[in-house]
Design a protein around this motif. Sequence first.
Motif, PDB file in Angstrom:
ATOM      1  N   ASN A 181     -26.023  14.924  18.137  1.00  0.00           N
ATOM      2  CA  ASN A 181     -24.823  15.687  18.488  1.00  0.00           C
ATOM      3  C   ASN A 181     -23.899  14.891  19.414  1.00  0.00           C
ATOM      4  N   SER A 182     -24.512  14.176  20.353  1.00  0.00           N
ATOM      5  CA  SER A 182     -23.716  13.349  21.264  1.00  0.00           C
ATOM      6  C   SER A 182     -23.035  12.214  20.507  1.00  0.00           C
ATOM      7  N   LEU A 183     -23.743  11.655  19.528  1.00  0.00           N
ATOM      8  CA  LEU A 183     -23.148  10.611  18.692  1.00  0.00           C
ATOM      9  C   LEU A 183     -21.964  11.149  17.889  1.00  0.00           C
ATOM     10  N   ILE A 184     -22.147  12.318  17.297  1.00  0.00           N
ATOM     11  CA  ILE A 184     -21.054  12.938  16.524  1.00  0.00           C
ATOM     12  C   ILE A 184     -19.834  13.118  17.408  1.00  0.00           C
ATOM     13  N   ASN A 185     -20.067  13.647  18.609  1.00  0.00           N
ATOM     14  CA  ASN A 185     -18.949  13.881  19.535  1.00  0.00           C
ATOM     15  C   ASN A 185     -18.273  12.577  19.920  1.00  0.00           C
ATOM     16  N   SER A 186     -19.053  11.557  20.219  1.00  0.00           N
ATOM     17  CA  SER A 186     -18.492  10.277  20.646  1.00  0.00           C
ATOM     18  C   SER A 186     -17.696   9.618  19.525  1.00  0.00           C
ATOM     19  N   TYR A 187     -18.221   9.643  18.316  1.00  0.00           N
ATOM     20  CA  TYR A 187     -17.477   9.090  17.176  1.00  0.00           C
ATOM     21  C   TYR A 187     -16.187   9.879  16.933  1.00  0.00           C
ATOM     22  N   ALA A 188     -16.288  11.193  17.058  1.00  0.00           N
ATOM     23  CA  ALA A 188     -15.101  12.027  16.824  1.00  0.00           C
ATOM     24  C   ALA A 188     -14.029  11.746  17.876  1.00  0.00           C
ATOM     25  N   VAL A 189     -14.452  11.652  19.132  1.00  0.00           N
ATOM     26  CA  VAL A 189     -13.502  11.401  20.226  1.00  0.00           C
ATOM     27  C   VAL A 189     -12.809  10.057  20.054  1.00  0.00           C
ATOM     28  N   THR A 190     -13.536   9.063  19.546  1.00  0.00           N
ATOM     29  CA  THR A 190     -12.943   7.729  19.364  1.00  0.00           C
ATOM     30  C   THR A 190     -12.173   7.617  18.050  1.00  0.00           C
ATOM     31  N   GLY A 191     -12.068   8.728  17.312  1.00  0.00           N
ATOM     32  CA  GLY A 191     -11.240   8.747  16.111  1.00  0.00           C
ATOM     33  C   GLY A 191     -11.925   8.257  14.847  1.00  0.00           C
ATOM     34  N   ASN A 192     -13.242   8.108  14.888  1.00  0.00           N
ATOM     35  CA  ASN A 192     -13.970   7.624  13.716  1.00  0.00           C
ATOM     36  C   ASN A 192     -14.659   8.796  13.012  1.00  0.00           C
ATOM     37  N   PHE A 193     -13.839   9.565  12.295  1.00  0.00           N
ATOM     38  CA  PHE A 193     -14.307  10.818  11.716  1.00  0.00           C
ATOM     39  C   PHE A 193     -15.302  10.601  10.580  1.00  0.00           C
ATOM     40  N   LYS A 194     -15.164   9.483   9.856  1.00  0.00           N
ATOM     41  CA  LYS A 194     -16.108   9.220   8.760  1.00  0.00           C
ATOM     42  C   LYS A 194     -17.518   9.085   9.310  1.00  0.00           C
ATOM     43  N   HIS A 195     -17.645   8.340  10.418  1.00  0.00           N
ATOM     44  CA  HIS A 195     -18.968   8.189  11.038  1.00  0.00           C
ATOM     45  C   HIS A 195     -19.493   9.553  11.501  1.00  0.00           C
ATOM     46  N   ALA A 196     -18.610  10.314  12.163  1.00  0.00           N
ATOM     47  CA  ALA A 196     -19.017  11.618  12.696  1.00  0.00           C
ATOM     48  C   ALA A 196     -19.446  12.546  11.563  1.00  0.00           C
ATOM     49  N   HIS A 197     -18.627  12.587  10.512  1.00  0.00           N
ATOM     50  CA  HIS A 197     -18.915  13.501   9.408  1.00  0.00           C
ATOM     51  C   HIS A 197     -20.172  13.082   8.655  1.00  0.00           C
ATOM     52  N   LEU A 198     -20.378  11.770   8.506  1.00  0.00           N
ATOM     53  CA  LEU A 198     -21.569  11.266   7.822  1.00  0.00           C
ATOM     54  C   LEU A 198     -22.839  11.668   8.576  1.00  0.00           C
ATOM     55  N   LEU A 199     -22.806  11.515   9.905  1.00  0.00           N
ATOM     56  CA  LEU A 199     -23.950  11.925  10.722  1.00  0.00           C
ATOM     57  C   LEU A 199     -24.191  13.425  10.604  1.00  0.00           C
ATOM     58  N   PHE A 200     -23.101  14.177  10.637  1.00  0.00           N
ATOM     59  CA  PHE A 200     -23.195  15.638  10.541  1.00  0.00           C
ATOM     60  C   PHE A 200     -23.843  16.055   9.212  1.00  0.00           C
ATOM     61  N   ASP A 201     -23.439  15.417   8.136  1.00  0.00           N
ATOM     62  CA  ASP A 201     -23.964  15.763   6.803  1.00  0.00           C
ATOM     63  C   ASP A 201     -25.453  15.449   6.674  1.00  0.00           C
ATOM     64  N   ARG A 202     -25.931  14.510   7.506  1.00  0.00           N
ATOM     65  CA  ARG A 202     -27.341  14.120   7.418  1.00  0.00           C
ATOM     66  C   ARG A 202     -28.264  15.063   8.179  1.00  0.00           C
ATOM     67  N   ILE A 203     -27.683  15.922   9.031  1.00  0.00           N
ATOM     68  CA  ILE A 203     -28.516  16.850   9.799  1.00  0.00           C
ATOM     69  C   ILE A 203     -28.980  17.977   8.874  1.00  0.00           C
ATOM     70  N   GLN A 204     -30.288  18.186   8.793  1.00  0.00           N
ATOM     71  CA  GLN A 204     -30.822  19.222   7.901  1.00  0.00           C
ATOM     72  C   GLN A 204     -30.431  20.620   8.365  1.00  0.00           C
ATOM     73  N   GLU A 205     -30.521  20.870   9.660  1.00  0.00           N
ATOM     74  CA  GLU A 205     -30.163  22.173  10.204  1.00  0.00           C
ATOM     75  C   GLU A 205     -29.251  21.981  11.419  1.00  0.00           C
TER      76      GLU A 205
END
Length: 616
Positions: free
Chosen positions: A149-173
């Motif tokens: 979750n911290s990684l998603i937030n950090s990627y999102a804040v730095t404007g790298n939405f593809k990284h954030a969204h990719l990590l999010f999609d990999r979370i099972q729950e």
Amino acid sequence: MAVTFCSSFAFEHNLSCLQKCPTEVELKQIHARMLKSGLLQDPYAMTKFLSFCLSSSFSSYAHDVFFNGFDRPDTFLWNLMIRGLSCSDQPDRSLLLYHRMLCCSAPHNAYTFPFLLKACSNLSAFQETTQIHAHITKFGYGHDIYAVNSLINSYAVTGNFKHAHLLFDRIQEPDAVSWNSVIKGYVKAGEMDMALTLFRKMPEKNNAISWTTMISGYVQAGMNKEALQLFHEMQNSNVPPDNVSLASALSACSQLGALEQGKWIHSYANKTRTRIDSVLCCVLIDMYAKCGEMEEALGVFKNMKTKSVQVWTALISGYAYHGLGREAISKFLEMQNMGVKPNAITFTAVLTACSYTGLVEEGKSVFNTIERDYNLKPTIEHYGCMVDLLGRAGLLNEANRFIQKMPLKPNAVIWGSLLKACQIHKNIELGEKIGEILIEMDSNHGGRYVHMANIHAMGKKWDKAAETRRLMREQGVVKVPGCSAISLEGTTHEFLAGDRSHAEIQEIRTKWRFVRRKLEENGYVPELEDMLLDLVDDEEKEAIVHQHSEKLAITYGLMKTKPGTTIRIMKNLRVCKDCHKVMNLISKIYKRDIVMRDRTRFHHFKDGKCSCGDYW
């Protein structure tokens, strides 16, 4: 037992002293007493001491104590330090500390990485985020929900939405934090469609955080109607709004001039006994001021027991919007008498108030106190206010000299203020010089070309005027269309100049023809001076001026409200002379109070007179 009691008493005494510690000298004295009494051998006491230092302005001292007070600090203390430094005004130091932690072969745990990623978010540090991502994977925390979750937030804040969204999609729950983190990233980038898509897919929205993120995002994106719609949906979903969502909804009301909705939110806050903090107080004052209700704004101000500089500034800004320069200066002086020190924004508000009411000498006096009495450096906004003040008053040469002597490079806003003043006061020679500077500096702003063309037209230099318009077309620059809004029964109706899209446009046009006849019976003759170049033929100019957006809005207001009801209109541009004249006459003929907010200020029309005194 006696020793334990003394140690406990000593600890509580030193802890109490810590909370009141104002300087590093006193901090060192407390530190010395704790060392002497052996308290710093107690892990709990040491944790409290370091925590206080990190949460106050003594993070450097905590850093020194940490490295000099322990031989081998455990993981908990390393994390404590990393967390504290990540929240300080120098979050990069937490990353340096992590490097030291690696060098010391200190063990990690699942809490180490979220603190480091918080520092990355505060620094908008993409490269460091990717490096920590690699460490998370390497040390086996790639499936830890907090780290991800911290990684998603950090990627999102730095404007790298593809990284954030990719990590999010990999979370099972994904949990609520996962959803909120990725939504927040799209909101920050202004990608509201994607943010809304994710928000709609979110399985549970039973707390205010995700709603508030979306509502705030809409307001920041200028989508105020959407913000209020979502706020009402939040209410219907039985999710209690927090102070942030209330403040965001009130900001939307401010921009739309939606007074009734703003009053409802204020009433809701009172009924639910929501604590009106400084932020909420400021937005309430701003909402009432921008909806034309200064008495209500003053009431909110008076009910606030502890008034911060922000609260005082909000009220002064309100007076400025309404052209109440004397009242703004009075509150400015009262604020200082109460021991509240003005900040840079306060000075901008006071100077704006002086500008809107022609208080030249008062404005000069206030400007001179910024550096002399408060040791603040005047900002570009302060210089801009002074140029606007001098320009509006017709002191064009003095304004030009003021710009030449500025220690800061003048921006397009400053030159634009002087160019508009040249048009108002018909100084063609100076206006042409400034227009050339502006078009070179701000070539994508349609208003610059229009003002320049009109300056040429004033001097009957038709070839140059046409050339300026041609250049504007070649650059692909378009003039921002006039747009006026009126809020009735919770619905905001918007009109563009020459609008044909409104469902009741035929009825509005029929009503306007009737209103126009009444105006002409009372001596109305169209003011076409602001349309020097729109068309050569006066008859066609007149046809256009009768389709200005504020005329459509006022006509709709006359159609839909009861006699005697105040009509409130919001305009995105400066109101033209003809529309100003029409509002004055309508207020007299129909015995209506009309409150209009244009791009910069308010106009209160009553009995054929405007509060601005025709000085705008």
